[in-house]
Scaffold this motif. Structure first.
Motif, PDB file in Angstrom:
ATOM      1  N   ASN A 111       0.866  -1.187   0.000  1.00 18.48           N
ATOM      2  CA  ASN A 111       0.000   0.000   0.000  1.00 18.48           C
ATOM      3  C   ASN A 111       0.907   1.243   0.000  1.00 18.48           C
ATOM      4  OD1 ASN A 111       0.754   0.482   2.700  1.00 18.48           O
ATOM      5  ND2 ASN A 111      -1.083  -0.502   3.531  1.00 18.48           N
ATOM      6  N   GLU A 112       0.407   2.364   0.468  1.00 27.58           N
ATOM      7  CA  GLU A 112       1.215   3.593   0.382  1.00 27.58           C
ATOM      8  C   GLU A 112       2.473   3.546   1.259  1.00 27.58           C
ATOM      9  OE1 GLU A 112      -1.325   7.023   0.802  1.00 27.58           O
ATOM     10  OE2 GLU A 112      -2.401   6.572  -1.059  1.00 27.58           O
TER      11      GLU A 112
ATOM     12  N   THR B 284      -3.379   3.559   6.476  1.00 31.31           N
ATOM     13  CA  THR B 284      -4.165   3.353   5.261  1.00 31.31           C
ATOM     14  C   THR B 284      -5.421   2.524   5.573  1.00 31.31           C
ATOM     15  OG1 THR B 284      -3.228   1.232   4.635  1.00 31.31           O
ATOM     16  CG2 THR B 284      -1.970   3.198   3.998  1.00 31.31           C
TER      17      THR B 284
ATOM     18  N   LYS C 130       5.208   2.054   0.997  1.00 30.69           N
ATOM     19  CA  LYS C 130       5.753   1.229  -0.089  1.00 30.69           C
ATOM     20  C   LYS C 130       7.251   0.988   0.035  1.00 30.69           C
ATOM     21  CE  LYS C 130       6.089   5.186  -3.237  1.00 30.69           C
ATOM     22  NZ  LYS C 130       7.540   5.253  -3.268  1.00 30.69           N
TER      23      LYS C 130
ATOM     24  N   VAL D 163      -5.472  -4.162  -2.869  1.00 23.18           N
ATOM     25  CA  VAL D 163      -4.116  -3.671  -3.155  1.00 23.18           C
ATOM     26  C   VAL D 163      -3.425  -4.668  -4.092  1.00 23.18           C
ATOM     27  CG1 VAL D 163      -1.815  -3.288  -2.152  1.00 23.18           C
ATOM     28  CG2 VAL D 163      -3.834  -2.322  -1.030  1.00 23.18           C
TER      29      VAL D 163
ATOM     30  N   THR E 238      -2.174   3.087  -4.479  1.00 21.32           N
ATOM     31  CA  THR E 238      -2.531   4.216  -3.624  1.00 21.32           C
ATOM     32  C   THR E 238      -3.909   3.940  -3.011  1.00 21.32           C
ATOM     33  OG1 THR E 238      -3.684   5.351  -5.394  1.00 21.32           O
ATOM     34  CG2 THR E 238      -1.333   5.830  -5.155  1.00 21.32           C
ATOM     35  N   GLU E 239      -4.287   4.776  -2.053  1.00 20.38           N
ATOM     36  CA  GLU E 239      -5.601   4.619  -1.425  1.00 20.38           C
ATOM     37  C   GLU E 239      -6.711   4.736  -2.468  1.00 20.38           C
ATOM     38  OE1 GLU E 239      -4.929   3.082   1.434  1.00 20.38           O
ATOM     39  OE2 GLU E 239      -6.423   4.293   2.473  1.00 20.38           O
ATOM     40  N   LYS E 240      -6.508   5.679  -3.384  1.00 16.46           N
ATOM     41  CA  LYS E 240      -7.519   5.894  -4.408  1.00 16.46           C
ATOM     42  C   LYS E 240      -7.631   4.688  -5.340  1.00 16.46           C
ATOM     43  CE  LYS E 240      -8.807   9.547  -7.599  1.00 16.46           C
ATOM     44  NZ  LYS E 240      -8.049   9.584  -8.864  1.00 16.46           N
ATOM     45  N   GLU E 241      -6.480   4.165  -5.740  1.00 16.47           N
ATOM     46  CA  GLU E 241      -6.487   2.996  -6.634  1.00 16.47           C
ATOM     47  C   GLU E 241      -7.102   1.768  -5.954  1.00 16.47           C
ATOM     48  OE1 GLU E 241      -2.498   3.757  -9.367  1.00 16.47           O
ATOM     49  OE2 GLU E 241      -2.243   3.098  -7.292  1.00 16.47           O
ATOM     50  N   THR E 242      -6.836   1.646  -4.659  1.00 15.66           N
ATOM     51  CA  THR E 242      -7.379   0.505  -3.910  1.00 15.66           C
ATOM     52  C   THR E 242      -8.905   0.566  -3.897  1.00 15.66           C
ATOM     53  OG1 THR E 242      -5.394   0.530  -2.536  1.00 15.66           O
ATOM     54  CG2 THR E 242      -7.294  -0.665  -1.670  1.00 15.66           C
TER      55      THR E 242
END
Ligand SMILES: *Cc1c(COP(=O)(O)O)cnc(C)c1O
Length: 495
Positions: free
Chosen positions: A293-294, A316, A296, A401, A376-380
């Protein structure tokens, strides 16, 4: 042949598998590793028709060579039983073009159950084999899921006590409720004022405290670990990668010998290391894709060869992966250093002292089995929503993720191999983040109302683990500062 275990930090001493499980961590602070990774001695054709329990025996007997057949089968049968809500234990579900290996059908609905439902049995068996009369105290730092799974595994197991530390505010509401409502006269749960790395470092320091060890021995106690640094957790995790491959073969999804890729949502590097061991045992796995996750730090490591934990710790929606010191990476570092304990110790000392280290070019060359990615949080959130809209399948944040990183890898590399995603938690466990990802309108809804809503939209039954905490009494309220962990342990044990 008796497979022996060595510390990643000193070359001289070897121990048996049962001794390694009992101790958890080596005296020099290193992690136990087998002298070599054993090969499977049954064919994929034979494995194809095996149950989970039979596969577990076929894999684990290769690693835990000082356990008798009877002992090992006894442990396996007591672990993988009706605590799981499906007879297949780890179902494979095809979601779009990937295969999700659902590892969350155990008592606490996260993949930690796969190993922690058997560890107490391995540990008590190991204690008997080694004539240990002390009571075993399991000390565990958790980013949320290990704690509950360890508590559930060890609750009321004779001859054991368990103390779990978790970061206050660093776990989901469901995770916290699961832990603080834990029953069992031998269980303790303490919230620390700090993050997971503080909790983990605190536990490691207690393990390395020789004076405390003496005091405890006088009082009839000895420590062991349920964290994934214990080889008794790693070995049971190898099983499901062997099992998954055999089932893909049996179901005609792949042909004999066909290589697959495996994507694992990674925190402490235990789960993906188990996949690496499965590969070395002979499972045709091409790439091991490490999804972060972020936080990384591992992505950067695979990218640059530099491990650097000196960075902001980000909370996150996949808290079980909010980790900056991935303990099990040490086992990989040791392997790519050519099993050179001295070289590995040097790097770990640098990590302790400066928070960073860099591996050599020669070591980097040995990492070609691995690829790193992050979401990223948004992509997750986007992965959860888009998958739900496309297929109706709802996955948890950690799995998302991995699913996101798996898709990125496919896109960025012309790699047509089939991909297995390790699905590490039930969406019910991280329900607030999951439901908000699907629709922002759920942002202010109570978590337990969301449970019914998730059941409705996904067409899945509410897991027993969730029903249980709805009305359970809070039994654990202790808190302490990160530097008070040792004192807290002494107080709990009355020494
Ligand atoms: C623990 C955990 C992870 C990370 O696994 P590691 O073995 O620590 O890398 C990922 N997802 C979930 C849900 C977990 O509980």
């Amino acid at each position: 042949m008796n497979l022996k275990y060595k510390s990643t930090r000193s070359a001289d001493k070897t121990v048996t598998a049962s001794e390694a499980i009992l101790k958890g961590l080596a005296d020099d602070g290193g992690l136990f590793v087998p002298e070599y990774i054993p090969k499977l001695d049954v064919s994929m054709d034979e494995l194809k028709s095996m149950s989970y329990q039979e596969t577990a025996y076929a894999v684990m007997k290769q690693f835990l060579t000082d356990f008798t057949e009877e002992e090992l089968k006894h442990c396996i049968d007591r672990a993988y039983d009706s605590k799981f809500d499906t007879e297949v234990i780890a179902p494979l579900v095809k979601v779009g073009d990937t295969y999700h290996l659902e590892l969350f059908h155990g008592a606490t609905i996260a993949f930690k159950d796969m190993a922690l439902s058997i560890l107490p049995h391995l540990l008590t068996t190991a204690a008997k084999k080694n004539h240990v009369t002390n009571e075993i105290v399991i000390l565990t730092a958790t980013s949320g899921d290990t704690g509950k799974a360890a508590l559930a595994g060890f609750a009321d197991v004779p001859g054991t006590k368990i103390i779990v530390f978790y970061p206050k505010g660093g776990v989901s509401r469901v995770q916290e409720l699961q832990m603080v409502t834990q029953k069992g006269s031998n269980t303790s749960v303490v919230a620390i004022h700090g993050n997971f790395d503080n909790a983990q470092s605190g536990v490691k320091a207690i393990f390395e405290d020789k004076e405390l060890e003496k005091e405890l021995a006088e009082a009839g106690y000895q420590f062991s670990s349920a964290n994934s640094i214990n080889i008794g957790r790693l070995v049971p995790q190898v099983v499901y990668y062997v099992y998954a491959y055999a089932k893909l073969l049996e179901n005609g999804e792949i042909t004999s010998g066909e290589e697959i890729n495996v994507t694992v949502p990674t925190g402490n590097f235990g789960n993906i290391l188990a996949a690496y061991y499965a590969k070395q045992m002979g499972v045709p796995i091409a790439k091991l894709i490490c999804a972060s996750n972020e936080n990384k730090v591992l992505f950067d490591f695979f990218q640059t060869g530099i491990y650097n934990k000196n960075r902001e710790f980000i909370l996150t929606s996949s808290p079980s992966m909010d980790i900056l010191i991935s303990s099990n990476l040490e086992r990989l570092i040791y392997a790519i250093a050519g099993q050179d304990a001295e070289k590995n110790s040097g790097l770990m000392a640098q990590l302790r002292e400066t928070g960073a280290y860099e591996i050599t070019a020669e070591m980097r060359d040995k990492l070609s089995d691995f690829a790193g990615g992050f979401a990223t949080e948004k992509e997750t959130a986007e992965t959860i929503r888009a998958t739900y809209e496309r297929t109706g399948y709802v996955m948890d944040t950690h799995t998302a993720v991995a699913a996101c990183v798996c898709a990125q890898y496919r896109k960025d590399h012309a790699d047509g191999r089939k991909c297995l995603v390790a699905s590490t938690a039930s969406p019910y466990k991280f329900i607030h983040s999951v439901m908000t990802a699907i629709d922002a309108k759920y942002a202010d809804t109570d978590e337990f109302e969301l449970v019914d809503e998730l059941s409705r939209i996904s067409g899945t039954d509410i897991p027993k683990a969730i029903e249980e905490i709805r009305n359970a009494d809070i039994r654990h309220t202790a808190e302490c500062d990160a530097d008070q962990m040792k004192a807290t342990v002494k107080e709990i044990l009355g020494v």
